[in-house]
Design a protein around this motif. Structure first.
Motif, PDB file in Angstrom:
ATOM      1  N   LEU A   1     -25.001 -44.795 -63.158  1.00 26.80           N
ATOM      2  CA  LEU A   1     -25.422 -46.030 -63.786  1.00 26.80           C
ATOM      3  C   LEU A   1     -26.514 -46.693 -62.963  1.00 26.80           C
ATOM      4  CD1 LEU A   1     -21.873 -47.311 -64.788  1.00 26.80           C
ATOM      5  CD2 LEU A   1     -23.518 -46.038 -66.188  1.00 26.80           C
ATOM      6  N   SER A   2     -27.046 -47.799 -63.455  1.00 24.80           N
ATOM      7  CA  SER A   2     -28.171 -48.453 -62.780  1.00 24.80           C
ATOM      8  C   SER A   2     -27.819 -48.926 -61.381  1.00 24.80           C
ATOM      9  CB  SER A   2     -28.671 -49.636 -63.620  1.00 24.80           C
ATOM     10  OG  SER A   2     -29.223 -49.182 -64.837  1.00 24.80           O
ATOM     11  N   ASP A   3     -26.532 -49.168 -61.131  1.00 21.47           N
ATOM     12  CA  ASP A   3     -26.120 -49.603 -59.789  1.00 21.47           C
ATOM     13  C   ASP A   3     -25.851 -48.437 -58.848  1.00 21.47           C
ATOM     14  OD1 ASP A   3     -23.721 -48.562 -60.684  1.00 21.47           O
ATOM     15  OD2 ASP A   3     -22.618 -50.463 -60.607  1.00 21.47           O
ATOM     16  N   GLY A   4     -26.107 -47.211 -59.323  1.00 19.04           N
ATOM     17  CA  GLY A   4     -25.937 -46.024 -58.494  1.00 19.04           C
ATOM     18  C   GLY A   4     -24.559 -45.393 -58.550  1.00 19.04           C
ATOM     19  N   SER A   5     -23.608 -46.036 -59.217  1.00 14.53           N
ATOM     20  CA  SER A   5     -22.253 -45.494 -59.302  1.00 14.53           C
ATOM     21  C   SER A   5     -22.172 -44.417 -60.376  1.00 14.53           C
ATOM     22  CB  SER A   5     -21.252 -46.607 -59.617  1.00 14.53           C
ATOM     23  OG  SER A   5     -21.499 -47.159 -60.907  1.00 14.53           O
ATOM     24  N   HIS A   6     -21.252 -43.493 -60.200  1.00 16.56           N
ATOM     25  CA  HIS A   6     -21.034 -42.455 -61.212  1.00 16.56           C
ATOM     26  C   HIS A   6     -20.302 -43.047 -62.403  1.00 16.56           C
ATOM     27  CE1 HIS A   6     -22.432 -38.921 -58.982  1.00 16.56           C
ATOM     28  NE2 HIS A   6     -21.899 -39.470 -57.912  1.00 16.56           N
ATOM     29  N   LEU A   7     -20.766 -42.723 -63.590  1.00 13.75           N
ATOM     30  CA  LEU A   7     -20.121 -43.221 -64.801  1.00 13.75           C
ATOM     31  C   LEU A   7     -18.640 -42.875 -64.827  1.00 13.75           C
ATOM     32  CD1 LEU A   7     -20.054 -44.403 -67.672  1.00 13.75           C
ATOM     33  CD2 LEU A   7     -20.900 -42.207 -68.508  1.00 13.75           C
ATOM     34  N   VAL A   8     -18.284 -41.682 -64.337  1.00 10.82           N
ATOM     35  CA  VAL A   8     -16.894 -41.234 -64.437  1.00 10.82           C
ATOM     36  C   VAL A   8     -15.996 -41.809 -63.355  1.00 10.82           C
ATOM     37  CG1 VAL A   8     -17.526 -39.071 -65.566  1.00 10.82           C
ATOM     38  CG2 VAL A   8     -17.316 -39.138 -63.072  1.00 10.82           C
ATOM     39  N   ALA A   9     -16.548 -42.487 -62.374  1.00 14.24           N
ATOM     40  CA  ALA A   9     -15.739 -42.978 -61.255  1.00 14.24           C
ATOM     41  C   ALA A   9     -14.636 -43.902 -61.750  1.00 14.24           C
ATOM     42  CB  ALA A   9     -16.613 -43.704 -60.244  1.00 14.24           C
ATOM     43  N   GLY A  10     -13.398 -43.547 -61.438  1.00 18.73           N
ATOM     44  CA  GLY A  10     -12.254 -44.350 -61.828  1.00 18.73           C
ATOM     45  C   GLY A  10     -11.829 -44.188 -63.267  1.00 18.73           C
ATOM     46  N   LYS A  11     -12.461 -43.280 -64.006  1.00 15.72           N
ATOM     47  CA  LYS A  11     -12.153 -43.124 -65.426  1.00 15.72           C
ATOM     48  C   LYS A  11     -11.378 -41.826 -65.690  1.00 15.72           C
ATOM     49  CE  LYS A  11     -15.928 -45.898 -67.306  1.00 15.72           C
ATOM     50  NZ  LYS A  11     -16.484 -46.352 -66.010  1.00 15.72           N
ATOM     51  N   ARG A  12     -10.563 -41.871 -66.702  1.00 17.26           N
ATOM     52  CA  ARG A  12      -9.805 -40.717 -67.162  1.00 17.26           C
ATOM     53  C   ARG A  12     -10.707 -39.834 -68.014  1.00 17.26           C
ATOM     54  NH1 ARG A  12      -7.095 -43.211 -70.837  1.00 17.26           N
ATOM     55  NH2 ARG A  12      -5.791 -41.407 -71.343  1.00 17.26           N
ATOM     56  N   VAL A  13     -10.658 -38.526 -67.779  1.00 13.94           N
ATOM     57  CA  VAL A  13     -11.516 -37.607 -68.521  1.00 13.94           C
ATOM     58  C   VAL A  13     -10.772 -36.323 -68.872  1.00 13.94           C
ATOM     59  CG1 VAL A  13     -13.622 -38.466 -67.407  1.00 13.94           C
ATOM     60  CG2 VAL A  13     -12.448 -36.450 -66.469  1.00 13.94           C
ATOM     61  N   ALA A  14     -11.279 -35.650 -69.890  1.00 11.90           N
ATOM     62  CA  ALA A  14     -10.902 -34.278 -70.216  1.00 11.90           C
ATOM     63  C   ALA A  14     -12.149 -33.416 -70.086  1.00 11.90           C
ATOM     64  CB  ALA A  14     -10.339 -34.187 -71.633  1.00 11.90           C
ATOM     65  N   ALA A  15     -11.955 -32.153 -69.756  1.00 14.27           N
ATOM     66  CA  ALA A  15     -13.063 -31.198 -69.649  1.00 14.27           C
ATOM     67  C   ALA A  15     -12.454 -29.805 -69.550  1.00 14.27           C
ATOM     68  CB  ALA A  15     -13.927 -31.485 -68.426  1.00 14.27           C
ATOM     69  N   PHE A  16     -13.276 -28.802 -69.753  1.00 15.49           N
ATOM     70  CA  PHE A  16     -12.819 -27.414 -69.613  1.00 15.49           C
ATOM     71  C   PHE A  16     -12.184 -27.255 -68.243  1.00 15.49           C
ATOM     72  CE2 PHE A  16     -13.541 -22.692 -69.889  1.00 15.49           C
ATOM     73  CZ  PHE A  16     -13.020 -22.511 -71.155  1.00 15.49           C
ATOM     74  N   THR A  17     -10.979 -26.696 -68.217  1.00 15.64           N
ATOM     75  CA  THR A  17     -10.197 -26.684 -66.980  1.00 15.64           C
ATOM     76  C   THR A  17     -10.488 -25.444 -66.135  1.00 15.64           C
ATOM     77  OG1 THR A  17      -8.341 -25.478 -67.949  1.00 15.64           O
ATOM     78  CG2 THR A  17      -8.353 -27.891 -68.218  1.00 15.64           C
ATOM     79  N   ASN A  18     -10.075 -25.510 -64.879  1.00 13.39           N
ATOM     80  CA  ASN A  18     -10.192 -24.343 -64.006  1.00 13.39           C
ATOM     81  C   ASN A  18      -9.411 -23.166 -64.587  1.00 13.39           C
ATOM     82  OD1 ASN A  18     -11.506 -26.157 -62.387  1.00 13.39           O
ATOM     83  ND2 ASN A  18     -10.024 -26.102 -60.708  1.00 13.39           N
ATOM     84  N   SER A  19      -8.231 -23.453 -65.130  1.00 17.46           N
ATOM     85  CA  SER A  19      -7.392 -22.408 -65.704  1.00 17.46           C
ATOM     86  C   SER A  19      -8.074 -21.750 -66.904  1.00 17.46           C
ATOM     87  CB  SER A  19      -6.047 -23.010 -66.118  1.00 17.46           C
ATOM     88  OG  SER A  19      -5.231 -22.038 -66.734  1.00 17.46           O
ATOM     89  N   GLU A  20      -8.709 -22.554 -67.734  1.00 18.54           N
ATOM     90  CA  GLU A  20      -9.426 -21.994 -68.877  1.00 18.54           C
ATOM     91  C   GLU A  20     -10.619 -21.171 -68.431  1.00 18.54           C
ATOM     92  OE1 GLU A  20      -8.558 -25.188 -72.455  1.00 18.54           O
ATOM     93  OE2 GLU A  20      -9.874 -25.800 -70.805  1.00 18.54           O
ATOM     94  N   GLU A  21     -11.297 -21.614 -67.377  1.00 13.94           N
ATOM     95  CA  GLU A  21     -12.434 -20.860 -66.856  1.00 13.94           C
ATOM     96  C   GLU A  21     -11.977 -19.498 -66.343  1.00 13.94           C
ATOM     97  OE1 GLU A  21     -15.683 -21.347 -67.705  1.00 13.94           O
ATOM     98  OE2 GLU A  21     -15.818 -23.227 -66.587  1.00 13.94           O
ATOM     99  N   LYS A  22     -10.834 -19.481 -65.680  1.00 12.79           N
ATOM    100  CA  LYS A  22     -10.282 -18.211 -65.203  1.00 12.79           C
ATOM    101  C   LYS A  22      -9.880 -17.326 -66.376  1.00 12.79           C
ATOM    102  CE  LYS A  22      -8.672 -20.242 -60.881  1.00 12.79           C
ATOM    103  NZ  LYS A  22      -7.493 -20.795 -60.150  1.00 12.79           N
ATOM    104  N   ALA A  23      -9.265 -17.929 -67.388  1.00  8.17           N
ATOM    105  CA  ALA A  23      -8.860 -17.159 -68.562  1.00  8.17           C
ATOM    106  C   ALA A  23     -10.062 -16.572 -69.283  1.00  8.17           C
ATOM    107  CB  ALA A  23      -8.056 -18.045 -69.511  1.00  8.17           C
TER     108      ALA A  23
END
Length: 215
Positions: A134-156
């Motif tokens: 963001l404009s203040d230099g912080s990561h948008l995802v910092a402190g936020k709950r997220v979903a994404a392709f998992t390590n397990s799925e990447e291995k699969a």
């Protein structure tokens, strides 16, 4: 006022020398259809513009066929201005190479978020969030709950050693709280105006949540 949504696609077509890749067509096409049915205006751009490389295309799916026909040629993200109510980063392994470091991929998400809009990403699309500050230099995802392709799925998928980084780990390193579901099961996580989905099965429910947020 008609809501405006931008779908962003990768322009990277090489899966680490193993095989071709690109954007995962159903993760763009099916949300596109959801947004259109909701009456939204939808634009599509890719990192470099032109014809984006594809992966996972099913020519028996009329929505995928229609999407590819409509967006065979795309604008480059550097040429896309603001004014969108939501940005939707579609997945596909190609995103892991060109989303994180592209300044305009990040700019579009930052502008949408800071003007009160929704940032959404599915499967490998959250790789766009790795470099999104963001404009203040912080990561948008910092402190936020997220979903994404998992390590397990990447291995699969057999490419955990091929991709340049593990997406879930990279998001956690930037302060996100990754909330995985079982491999290849639908998982959508909404934290304020950030909406993310884990895998291809999450694309339609994620798009439906974006519609709800914008409504």
């Amino acid at each position: 006022m008609t809501k405006r949504v931008l779908i962003v696609l990768t322009s990277h077509g090489d899966l680490g020398g193993v095989r071709g890749t690109g954007y995962y067509v159903p993760e763009a096409a099916h949300p596109w259809e959801v947004f259109r049915r909701a009456g939204f205006e939808v634009d599509v751009a890719s990192v470099r513009g032109g014809e984006p490389p594809v992966d996972g295309f099913d020519d028996r799916d009329g929505v995928q066929v229609a999407f590819r026909a409509e967006y065979q040629v795309t604008r480059a993200v550097r040429d896309v201005g603001g004014g969108y109510d939501a940005v939707f980063y579609a997945g596909g392994h190609g995103t892991m190479w060109d989303f994180p470091g592209d300044p305009d991929v990040a700019r579009l998400g930052r502008e949408v978020y800071e003007r009160g809009g929704v940032v959404a990403a599915v499967c490998h699309g959250p790789s766009a969030l790795v470099g999104l500050t963001l404009s203040d230099g912080s990561h948008l995802v910092a402190g936020k709950r997220v979903a994404a392709f998992t390590n397990s799925e990447e291995k699969a998928a057999g490419v955990a050693e091929v991709v340049p980084f593990l997406l879930a780990d990279a998001l956690v390193e930037r302060g996100a709280r990754h909330e995985p579901a079982a491999d290849f099961q639908p998982q959508v996580v909404v934290d304020g105006r950030l909406a993310t989905g884990q895998n291809p099965a999450s694309a339609i429910p994620l798009a439906e949540r974006v519609v709800a947020l914008l409504s």
